[in-house]
Motif scaffolding. Structure first.
Motif, short mmCIF file in Angstrom:
data_model
loop_
_atom_site.label_atom_id
_atom_site.label_comp_id
_atom_site.label_asym_id
_atom_site.label_seq_id
_atom_site.Cartn_x
_atom_site.Cartn_y
_atom_site.Cartn_z
N ARG A 2 0.68 -0.94 -0.11
CA ARG A 2 -0.22 0.40 -0.20
C ARG A 2 0.87 1.11 -0.25
NH1 ARG A 2 -5.07 1.83 0.22
NH2 ARG A 2 -5.02 3.87 1.60
N ARG A 3 1.94 1.38 0.56
CA ARG A 3 2.80 2.18 1.00
C ARG A 3 3.64 3.07 -0.75
NH1 ARG A 3 5.14 4.91 4.71
NH2 ARG A 3 4.22 2.90 6.29
N GLY A 4 3.44 2.29 -1.32
CA GLY A 4 3.84 1.67 -2.54
C GLY A 4 2.63 2.80 -3.46
N ARG A 5 1.94 2.69 -3.41
CA ARG A 5 0.65 2.72 -4.39
C ARG A 5 0.81 4.10 -3.74
NH1 ARG A 5 -2.74 4.30 -7.55
NH2 ARG A 5 -5.10 4.12 -7.04
N GLU A 6 0.33 4.90 -2.27
CA GLU A 6 0.25 5.68 -1.72
C GLU A 6 0.95 7.07 -2.22
OE1 GLU A 6 0.57 5.34 2.19
OE2 GLU A 6 -1.85 4.67 2.69
N TYR A 7 2.63 6.47 -2.60
CA TYR A 7 4.21 7.18 -2.70
C TYR A 7 3.35 7.43 -4.24
CZ TYR A 7 8.11 8.51 -4.82
OH TYR A 7 9.17 9.58 -4.86
N GLN A 8 3.14 6.77 -5.46
CA GLN A 8 2.59 7.19 -7.02
C GLN A 8 1.65 8.09 -6.42
OE1 GLN A 8 1.70 3.34 -8.50
NE2 GLN A 8 3.82 2.88 -8.88
N VAL A 9 0.46 7.48 -6.09
CA VAL A 9 -1.09 8.76 -5.88
C VAL A 9 0.12 10.29 -5.00
CG1 VAL A 9 -2.51 9.52 -5.18
CG2 VAL A 9 -2.24 6.77 -5.01
N VAL A 10 0.45 10.29 -3.94
CA VAL A 10 0.98 11.64 -3.81
C VAL A 10 1.86 12.06 -4.85
CG1 VAL A 10 2.51 12.32 -2.39
CG2 VAL A 10 1.03 10.77 -1.94
N SER A 11 2.48 11.45 -5.06
CA SER A 11 4.00 12.07 -6.92
C SER A 11 2.94 12.56 -7.98
CB SER A 11 4.79 10.80 -7.62
OG SER A 11 5.40 9.86 -6.33
N LYS A 12 1.75 11.64 -8.41
CA LYS A 12 0.92 12.16 -9.03
C LYS A 12 0.32 13.47 -9.07
CE LYS A 12 -1.36 11.79 -13.39
NZ LYS A 12 -0.93 12.20 -14.07
N ASN A 14 1.15 15.16 -6.26
CA ASN A 14 2.38 16.26 -6.96
C ASN A 14 2.51 17.21 -8.40
OD1 ASN A 14 3.77 17.83 -4.97
ND2 ASN A 14 5.45 16.63 -5.28
N GLU A 15 2.35 15.98 -9.43
CA GLU A 15 2.43 16.77 -10.95
C GLU A 15 1.10 17.57 -11.38
OE1 GLU A 15 2.92 13.41 -13.16
OE2 GLU A 15 4.90 12.37 -11.89
N GLU A 16 -0.17 17.04 -10.23
CA GLU A 16 -0.87 17.43 -11.12
C GLU A 16 -1.23 19.73 -10.40
OE1 GLU A 16 -3.49 16.96 -13.49
OE2 GLU A 16 -2.75 14.89 -14.01
N ALA A 33 -10.03 24.07 -18.26
CA ALA A 33 -9.50 24.10 -17.81
C ALA A 33 -8.68 23.75 -16.38
CB ALA A 33 -8.42 23.69 -18.96
N ILE A 34 -9.01 24.56 -15.85
CA ILE A 34 -8.49 24.88 -14.88
C ILE A 34 -9.39 23.94 -14.16
CG2 ILE A 34 -8.22 26.44 -12.85
CD1 ILE A 34 -7.62 28.94 -15.18
N ALA A 35 -11.06 24.16 -13.79
CA ALA A 35 -11.84 23.45 -13.57
C ALA A 35 -11.77 21.98 -13.45
CB ALA A 35 -13.35 23.13 -13.94
N ASN A 36 -11.46 21.48 -14.78
CA ASN A 36 -11.16 20.12 -14.90
C ASN A 36 -9.68 19.63 -14.05
OD1 ASN A 36 -11.02 17.40 -16.40
ND2 ASN A 36 -9.22 18.24 -17.55
N LYS A 37 -8.21 20.53 -14.30
CA LYS A 37 -7.76 19.99 -13.50
C LYS A 37 -7.85 19.92 -11.41
CE LYS A 37 -4.19 19.94 -16.22
NZ LYS A 37 -3.03 19.09 -16.83
N VAL A 38 -8.73 21.18 -11.27
CA VAL A 38 -9.63 20.67 -10.32
C VAL A 38 -10.10 19.39 -9.68
CG1 VAL A 38 -11.05 22.12 -7.87
CG2 VAL A 38 -9.45 22.97 -9.85
#
Length: 50
Positions: A2-12, A14-16, A33-38
């Protein structure tokens, strides 16, 4: 792993957030576009919480 999955989600998240910041700072007038990102970020956070 689960920790690896959490890291991936947190990284994503961060990117977003970085992408959203750049979009806002470039004075982009496309509010859709801004609303889509949110909404994408909201979905990622909800995914992380589940």
């Amino acid at each position: 792993m689960r920790r690896g999955r959490e890291y991936q989600v947190v990284s994503k998240i961060n990117e977003e957030l970085d992408s959203l910041y750049k979009l806002i700072m470039s004075e982009q007038k496309n509010h859709i576009a801004i609303a889509n990102k949110v909404m994408r970020l909201k979905g990622l956070v909800l995914d992380l919480m589940s």
